[in-house]
Enzyme design. Structure first.
Site, PDB file in Angstrom:
ATOM      1  N   GLY A 228       0.816  -1.211   0.000  1.00 24.45           N
ATOM      2  CA  GLY A 228       0.000   0.000   0.000  1.00 24.45           C
ATOM      3  C   GLY A 228       0.838   1.244   0.000  1.00 24.45           C
ATOM      4  N   LYS A 229       0.148   2.368   0.094  1.00 23.16           N
ATOM      5  CA  LYS A 229       0.841   3.651   0.059  1.00 23.16           C
ATOM      6  C   LYS A 229       1.850   3.766   1.187  1.00 23.16           C
ATOM      7  CE  LYS A 229      -3.366   5.886  -1.713  1.00 23.16           C
ATOM      8  NZ  LYS A 229      -4.268   4.755  -1.440  1.00 23.16           N
ATOM      9  N   SER A 230       1.530   3.164   2.350  1.00 21.36           N
ATOM     10  CA  SER A 230       2.418   3.306   3.488  1.00 21.36           C
ATOM     11  C   SER A 230       3.772   2.654   3.235  1.00 21.36           C
ATOM     12  CB  SER A 230       1.786   2.689   4.731  1.00 21.36           C
ATOM     13  OG  SER A 230       1.525   1.309   4.525  1.00 21.36           O
ATOM     14  N   LEU A 231       3.802   1.673   2.333  1.00 22.66           N
ATOM     15  CA  LEU A 231       5.059   1.013   2.004  1.00 22.66           C
ATOM     16  C   LEU A 231       5.736   1.643   0.795  1.00 22.66           C
ATOM     17  CD1 LEU A 231       3.928  -2.706   2.377  1.00 22.66           C
ATOM     18  CD2 LEU A 231       5.078  -1.275   4.052  1.00 22.66           C
ATOM     19  N   GLN A 232       5.095   2.648   0.197  1.00 26.16           N
ATOM     20  CA  GLN A 232       5.630   3.261  -1.026  1.00 26.16           C
ATOM     21  C   GLN A 232       5.955   2.185  -2.062  1.00 26.16           C
ATOM     22  OE1 GLN A 232       5.845   6.769  -1.499  1.00 26.16           O
ATOM     23  NE2 GLN A 232       4.516   6.505   0.267  1.00 26.16           N
TER      24      GLN A 232
END
Length: 296
Positions: A228-232
């Site tokens: 997800g976005k949190s993991l770039q």
């Protein structure tokens, strides 16, 4: 006459589209095009504190660069509060919804599932509005994941429709929007599979139609966590869409040879829609990718 197919892609503007979002967009776009239907985009921007300035426009630019412009104007949830309020008023008037002043800590003390209001209920505290959920198990047939059942009373309890901070809850907004926009088929990531029974219950309470549902497998890392976005994870490049686009096509189980890579993406995707086979989409709710970078 059968109802014409109308699908949608509904991202939240909390950052640029990542590879997992691209898989969801491509899957829903292909299912709509294969059925000869429409595909619209709705910005789910009701959670203003989490919204990143400019993210919505960047996401729309990415969809265009990847050959998936929507059919018609983009709808933004932040402009639709009057529709959500009208639905909430109906539920309150029918006794299906109620005001709740329980704090998070009070609910955590009794297991976190709201079955009745607990604690002192500070009258100065702005209430949340919850849906009254009876003892009920609700099931449906997902077009990709198969049968799914959930005991709503023990799994989620009386769930929030409007938050105490005044923001609309996702469950109410998505149900109202899908009905208002005439959505017949919801194709989205499997992280929302367990939200579907709540949405079907709301549809029943509001007298709204229930669309067909198909939940695509999630892109997972080697440890089983959602990319997800949190993991770039796997940022997609508007200037060079084909590596990520071809990887998303393969992730959905489609043969590489069925997609003509190169040139403008939109005509290539339209040609590929005739070869898109939903039966090849992995049936699991998530698919691990040991080396995400290798997909592109």
């Amino acid at each position: 006459m059968p109802t014409p197919y109308r699908g949608r892609f509904a991202p939240s503007p909390t950052g640029p589209l990542h590879f997992g979002s691209l898989v969801a967009a491509l899957g829903s776009w292909m299912m709509a095009r294969r059925a000869g239907g429409e595909w619209i985009v709705r910005m789910e921007d009701i959670d203003a504190p989490r919204e990143v300035p400019g993210a919505a426009d960047r996401q729309l630019n990415t969809l265009a660069a990847f050959g998936m412009p929507p059919d018609g104007p983009v709808v933004r949830q932040r402009q639709r509060g009057h529709l959500y309020q009208a639905a909430l008023d109906r539920l309150l008037a029918a006794g299906e919804a109620f005001a709740c002043r329980c704090s998070r800590s009070e609910l955590e003390a009794v297991g976190g599932i709201h079955r009745r209001c607990v604690g002192a209920g500070d009258p100065a505290r702005t209430p949340a509005i919850r849906l009254r959920v009876p003892a009920l198990t609700l099931g449906f047939e997902d077009e990709l994941q198969g049968p799914y059942r959930q005991a709503l009373d023990t799994a989620v309890g009386d769930f929030v429709l409007k938050r105490a901070d005044g923001l609309w809850a996702y469950q109410l907004a998505v149900v109202v929007d899908d009905a208002d926009q005439g959505i017949t088929h919801v194709v989205r990531g499997a992280d929302l599979l367990d939200s579907t029974p709540r949405q079907i219950l709301l549809q029943q309470r509001l007298g709204l139609p229930t669309p067909h549902y198909a939940h695509l497998p999630l892109v997972l890392d080697a440890t089983g966590r959602k990319l997800g976005k949190s993991l770039q994870a796997l940022p997609v490049d508007d200037a060079d869409p084909w590596p990520a686009l071809a990887a998303a096509w393969r992730f959905l189980g489609q043969p590489a040879a069925a997609l003509d890579v190169g040139g403008a993406p939109e005509p290539a995707l339209r040609r590929a829609a005739d070869r898109f086979d939903p039966g090849r989409i992995p049936a699991s709710s998530g698919h691990p990718v040991s080396d995400p970078a290798a997909l592109t």
